[in-house]
Every structure is written in C-alpha cells, then in structure tokens.
Write a protein that holds these residues in place. Structure first.
Motif, short mmCIF file in Angstrom:
data_model
loop_
_atom_site.label_atom_id
_atom_site.label_comp_id
_atom_site.label_asym_id
_atom_site.label_seq_id
_atom_site.Cartn_x
_atom_site.Cartn_y
_atom_site.Cartn_z
N TRP A 150 7.01 0.46 -11.37
CA TRP A 150 7.29 1.89 -11.53
C TRP A 150 6.06 2.75 -11.23
CZ3 TRP A 150 12.07 3.27 -11.41
CH2 TRP A 150 13.06 2.40 -11.90
N LEU A 151 4.88 2.25 -11.46
CA LEU A 151 3.68 3.01 -11.16
C LEU A 151 3.55 3.25 -9.66
CD1 LEU A 151 1.06 1.37 -13.56
CD2 LEU A 151 2.18 3.60 -13.79
N ASP A 152 3.87 2.24 -8.86
CA ASP A 152 3.84 2.41 -7.41
C ASP A 152 4.85 3.47 -6.96
OD1 ASP A 152 1.85 0.55 -6.99
OD2 ASP A 152 3.24 -1.11 -6.71
N LEU A 153 6.04 3.42 -7.55
CA LEU A 153 7.08 4.40 -7.20
C LEU A 153 6.64 5.81 -7.58
CD1 LEU A 153 10.32 2.49 -8.28
CD2 LEU A 153 9.64 3.09 -5.95
N GLY A 154 6.05 5.96 -8.78
CA GLY A 154 5.59 7.26 -9.22
C GLY A 154 4.48 7.80 -8.33
N LYS A 155 3.55 6.93 -7.96
CA LYS A 155 2.46 7.35 -7.08
C LYS A 155 3.00 7.79 -5.73
CE LYS A 155 -0.26 4.08 -5.69
NZ LYS A 155 -1.32 3.04 -5.69
N ILE B 108 12.10 15.72 -9.29
CA ILE B 108 13.14 14.73 -9.60
C ILE B 108 13.72 14.17 -8.31
CG2 ILE B 108 15.43 14.41 -10.63
CD1 ILE B 108 14.69 16.60 -12.65
N LEU B 109 13.96 15.07 -7.35
CA LEU B 109 14.50 14.64 -6.06
C LEU B 109 13.52 13.70 -5.34
CD1 LEU B 109 16.59 14.71 -3.82
CD2 LEU B 109 15.57 16.87 -3.01
N MET B 110 12.23 14.02 -5.38
CA MET B 110 11.24 13.16 -4.73
C MET B 110 11.19 11.78 -5.38
SD MET B 110 10.07 14.77 -2.14
CE MET B 110 8.82 13.56 -1.71
N CYS B 111 11.34 11.74 -6.69
CA CYS B 111 11.36 10.44 -7.38
C CYS B 111 12.58 9.62 -6.95
CB CYS B 111 11.37 10.63 -8.90
SG CYS B 111 9.80 11.24 -9.56
N ILE B 112 13.73 10.30 -6.83
CA ILE B 112 14.95 9.61 -6.40
C ILE B 112 14.78 9.10 -4.97
CG2 ILE B 112 17.40 9.92 -5.85
CD1 ILE B 112 17.52 11.95 -8.16
N LEU B 113 14.20 9.93 -4.11
CA LEU B 113 14.00 9.52 -2.72
C LEU B 113 13.01 8.35 -2.62
CD1 LEU B 113 13.83 12.94 -0.83
CD2 LEU B 113 15.70 11.28 -0.87
N ALA B 114 11.97 8.39 -3.43
CA ALA B 114 11.00 7.29 -3.43
C ALA B 114 11.68 5.98 -3.84
CB ALA B 114 9.84 7.60 -4.37
N LEU B 115 12.54 6.06 -4.85
CA LEU B 115 13.25 4.86 -5.30
C LEU B 115 14.21 4.36 -4.22
CD1 LEU B 115 14.08 2.81 -7.45
CD2 LEU B 115 15.69 4.52 -8.36
N MET B 116 14.98 5.28 -3.63
CA MET B 116 15.98 4.87 -2.65
C MET B 116 15.34 4.32 -1.38
SD MET B 116 18.93 7.80 -3.01
CE MET B 116 20.03 6.87 -1.96
N THR B 117 14.27 4.97 -0.90
CA THR B 117 13.62 4.48 0.32
C THR B 117 12.94 3.13 0.06
OG1 THR B 117 11.70 5.88 -0.21
CG2 THR B 117 13.30 6.74 1.38
N GLY C 156 0.84 -1.19 0.00
CA GLY C 156 0.00 0.00 0.00
C GLY C 156 0.88 1.24 0.00
N ILE C 157 0.33 2.35 -0.48
CA ILE C 157 1.12 3.57 -0.55
C ILE C 157 1.43 4.07 0.86
CG2 ILE C 157 -0.94 5.02 -0.72
CD1 ILE C 157 0.71 6.87 -2.56
N SER C 158 2.66 4.51 1.07
CA SER C 158 3.09 5.04 2.37
C SER C 158 3.24 6.56 2.27
CB SER C 158 4.42 4.41 2.79
OG SER C 158 4.92 5.06 3.94
N TYR C 159 2.78 7.26 3.31
CA TYR C 159 2.90 8.72 3.36
C TYR C 159 3.99 9.15 4.32
CZ TYR C 159 -1.57 8.23 1.03
OH TYR C 159 -2.55 7.87 0.15
N SER C 160 4.79 8.18 4.78
CA SER C 160 5.81 8.49 5.78
C SER C 160 6.95 9.32 5.21
CB SER C 160 6.37 7.20 6.38
OG SER C 160 5.37 6.49 7.07
N LEU C 161 7.18 9.26 3.89
CA LEU C 161 8.27 10.04 3.30
C LEU C 161 8.01 11.53 3.50
CD1 LEU C 161 10.84 10.39 1.64
CD2 LEU C 161 9.46 10.12 -0.44
N SER C 162 6.80 11.99 3.16
CA SER C 162 6.50 13.41 3.30
C SER C 162 6.49 13.83 4.77
CB SER C 162 5.16 13.75 2.64
OG SER C 162 4.12 12.93 3.17
N PHE C 163 5.94 12.99 5.64
CA PHE C 163 5.89 13.34 7.06
C PHE C 163 7.29 13.35 7.66
CE2 PHE C 163 5.04 13.07 11.55
CZ PHE C 163 3.90 13.86 11.70
#
Length: 418
Positions: free
Chosen positions: A185-190, A142-151, A63-70
């Motif tokens: 990739w769709l999950d990462l983009g979302k 771009i940075l958020m996409c990189i962070l989503a991939l790395m996390t 499921g999508i996680s919102y912890s990155l933004s928080f």
C-alpha cells in the motif's frame, strides 16, 4: 520463448494502434515538448535507482512510475512518444554499458506497449470519472488513488500473463501471490500522490515546481537507497565478523576474538581474573565413545561455563577442550568463589549422549587456573593468560578437578582448593 516474444510485440503494436488511432494532441506542442524533456531527463536519471528483479526466466523492474501523470496530461499519443524515447534510451544505455540481457530488445517493446496501454486506460478513466469526483472533498486525490490501484492491477495482469506464457505461473492462486509479494500500500500511495501532484503542476505549467518535485523525489530516493545499502553492508560485515570470531561447535567466541578483547582490556587498567579451564581426561572420553560424543561434551562444558557468567564477563574457546574466562568487576575472593561454584557445577552435572543406538549419561570434571591482577600494573592481559595456563597445569599435576589460583596484588602464593 517464441510465444513470450509474440506477446511482447502484440502489446507493442496494440499500443501503436491505440496511440495513433485514438490518440490526439490536446495540449500545445511547445508545452508537450517541455513536459516531455523534463520527464525524459528525470526518468532516465531515476533508472539507476530502480531495482531489477527476476523470477524464473522473466525479468522486471521495481520503482515508482510517473507515466500515470504524463499519460493523463498528454494523452495516449504523447504517452507513446515519451515511453518510446525513454525506453530506448534505457535500452541503448544498457547496450553501451554491456549490462543488457539477451531479451533486452523484446523487453523494451514490452515495456513500451504495456505502459502505453495501461496509462492510456488511466487517461480515459480519469476524464470519464473526474466529473463524478469533482464536487467531492479531496475528490481529485481519491480518484488518483483509485487510478493508481487500477493501473497497478492491470500492470500485474500483463506481467502475470507473461509469466503464464513462460510457464512460471500456472494457476490463479500463484498470480495472486505474485501480486501480493510484489506490491504494498505504501508503493500505491507514493504513486498516487506523486503523480497527482505532478499532474496539477503540469496543468498549471509550473515547470520550476515540476523540476523541484522531481529533484526532491530523486534526493529522497537516493538517500534511502544509500542508507539501505549502508545498512545491508553493515549487516554483511557484522555477519562475516561474527563468523570469524565465533567457534562453530559451541557458538561462543573463539581464540581470535579472545585476542581482540585482551588487546582492548589492556587499555582499561581494571582488576580482572583470567581463568583457563579444561575438561579432565577428555581423551579418555573420545577413546571410550567417539568424537561426536566428545563434541557433545565440549558443548555441554561451554554451556555450563557460560551459565555462571554475568554480562560483563567473557568466555572463549581457546583451543580443543580448553576454555578461557575473563571475570570482571569482582574482588579476588569473589572471583575464587565463582570459579569454585563453576567447578562444582561441572562436577555435579551430566550430559546425555547417544552412542551405539543407546543413550548414555556422561559426567565430567574440570580443572582451573586463576590469575587475579590489575591490568598493566605489572602484567598485560596476554601475560596474565600465560600465568593462568601455568596454574591450570598445577591443578592437573595435583590430581585434577581443582582450582589453583594466585593474586598478583598481594603476591599470594598459589593455593589449591577442592
């Protein structure tokens, strides 16, 4: 199992050390409490939309996680508070609903520890890299996409380690396959764009927009889940219906489906020809060979009948070696001509069977009874079937390998043809 539990608590206490040793509030406490309340409320609401999966002894959620933004907004300490409150809310909810697993408590500590460590890393990477991306067009995204991939990579590294401890993953190749099978990739983009937009709104303290975005995501997720469940239920219903209406041996519709179609055709008032056909001297085939050969002959007969029909016609296995055809959109003479071609096709073909370790070619003939009529002018479909069955008996009495037919529209008497 003990090693796995030690791993869970090691992650948790490491997260405690990071949160309280390195973390500090960098935002106003009232602002933090508002953000915490919104994230806790909607994360709890979203929890029932998450998909629980299991691989061996290890269970995990999709499921999508919102912890990155928080985490980026509130820092490691704020993230720890949020994860602890949210994860224990889920824990007590599962306890009260009696859906908790035996390892629910240790899994809760794993979730808190893993998420705090993962998104604390995201917090430090964001603040370290943001000045480098600030001047680039769409640099923030771009940075958020990189962070989503790395996390996500770090998250699956933690999971893979847990699987390794439990013996579910034994090589690097298996770990890579686990990651590929569990992500796209769709999950990462979302994840990247939802968390990015939430972070921008949090920084501007546009609480109504934060709430609106959460509601929108919830409605979309709920809608997709509902549609997905409806499609799944329909597929299952169709599958069971197909099983209920399909003859196992031949793969064509059975007597139950024939009764259903006859009931439907009773409403049409169209002209049809009902044909009842069976294999001549079928008992002799079973007695001369065996029932396996008999089954193969029935399959061949069904396939031959089906090959002569158009998409508007029907063929059913109505019992044993007996088959019923409903021929539509033809005149009486065209219907007779088609049945004669079928009879000749059966007679001139053979089926190869295996009997006593050798191959044999078995030839058969068949008899047909055809009743042609306008539905419900005088006769229903069910009555027409009975008449066709009686005509089949006449074909048998007249020597088999014949077509006996009657046209109700002209009251023509039965005619027998070779």
């Amino acid at each position: 199992m003990l090693k796995a539990r030690l791993y869970d608590f090691t992650l948790f206490f490491t997260a405690v050390a990071v949160a309280f040793g390195l973390g500090a509030f960098t935002i106003d406490k009232n602002t933090f409490l508002i953000a915490l309340m919104i994230y806790w409320l909607f994360s709890t609401l979203y929890n029932h939309l998450r998909i629980r999966a299991q691989s061996g002894a290890m269970k995990f959620d999709y499921g999508i996680s919102y912890s990155l933004s928080f985490g980026v907004f509130a820092g490691p300490l704020g993230l720890f508070i949020f994860e602890a409150i949210y994860r224990f809310t889920v824990y007590f909810s599962r306890i009260s609903s009696k859906t908790a697993d035996e390892s629910e408590l240790s899994d809760t500590f794993y979730n808190i520890g893993a998420h705090v460590l993962i998104y604390s890393i995201g917090y430090y990477l964001f603040h370290l890299a943001y000045p480098l991306f600030e001047g680039i067009p769409f640099g923030f995204w771009i940075l958020m996409c990189i962070l989503a991939l790395m996390t996500t990579l770090i998250s699956y590294t933690f999971l893979s380690t847990a699987f390794y401890i439990l013996g579910e993953i034994k090589s690097l190749q298996q770990a890579i396959k686990f990651y590929k099978d569990s992500n796209n990739w769709l999950d990462l983009g979302k994840t990247a764009f939802t968390n990015g937009l939430l972070l921008l709104l949090l920084e501007e303290q546009r609480w109504e927009m934060v709430v609106g975005l959460f509601i929108l995501n919830y409605l979309v997720s709920r809608s997709f889940q509902s549609k997905s469940q409806s499609i799944k239920n329909k597929i299952e219903r169709d599958k069971f219906e197909q099983m209920a209406y399909t003859d196992f041996l031949t793969g064509i519709p059975n007597r139950a489906f024939m009764d259903k179609k006859m009931s439907e055709l009773n409403q049409t008032g169209e002209k049809v020809g009902i044909v009842v056909a069976d294999i001549d001297k079928f008992k002799l085939i079973n007695d001369s060979y065996n029932h396996a050969v008999g089954d193969r002959v029935i399959q061949h007969f069904a396939s031959t009948l089906k090959n002569y029909l158009s998409e508007n016609d029907y063929v059913f296995r109505s019992g044993g070696e007996e088959f019923t055809l409903i021929l539509r959109n033809r005149t009486h003479s065209q219907t007779i001509e088609l049945v004669e071609r079928i009879r000749h096709g059966v007679e001139s073909s053979s089926v190869e069977v295996e009997y006593q370790s050798s191959r044999h070619d078995v030839s058969i003939t068949s008899s047909f009874g055809l009743y042609y009529f306008k539905v419900n002018q005088y006769t229903s479909m069910e009555k027409g079937y009975i008449y066709a069955d009686q005509l089949l008996l006449q074909s048998k009495e007249l020597g088999k390998n014949k077509v006996t037919f009657k046209d109700e529209l002209t009251q023509q008497t039965p005619v027998n043809a070779m």
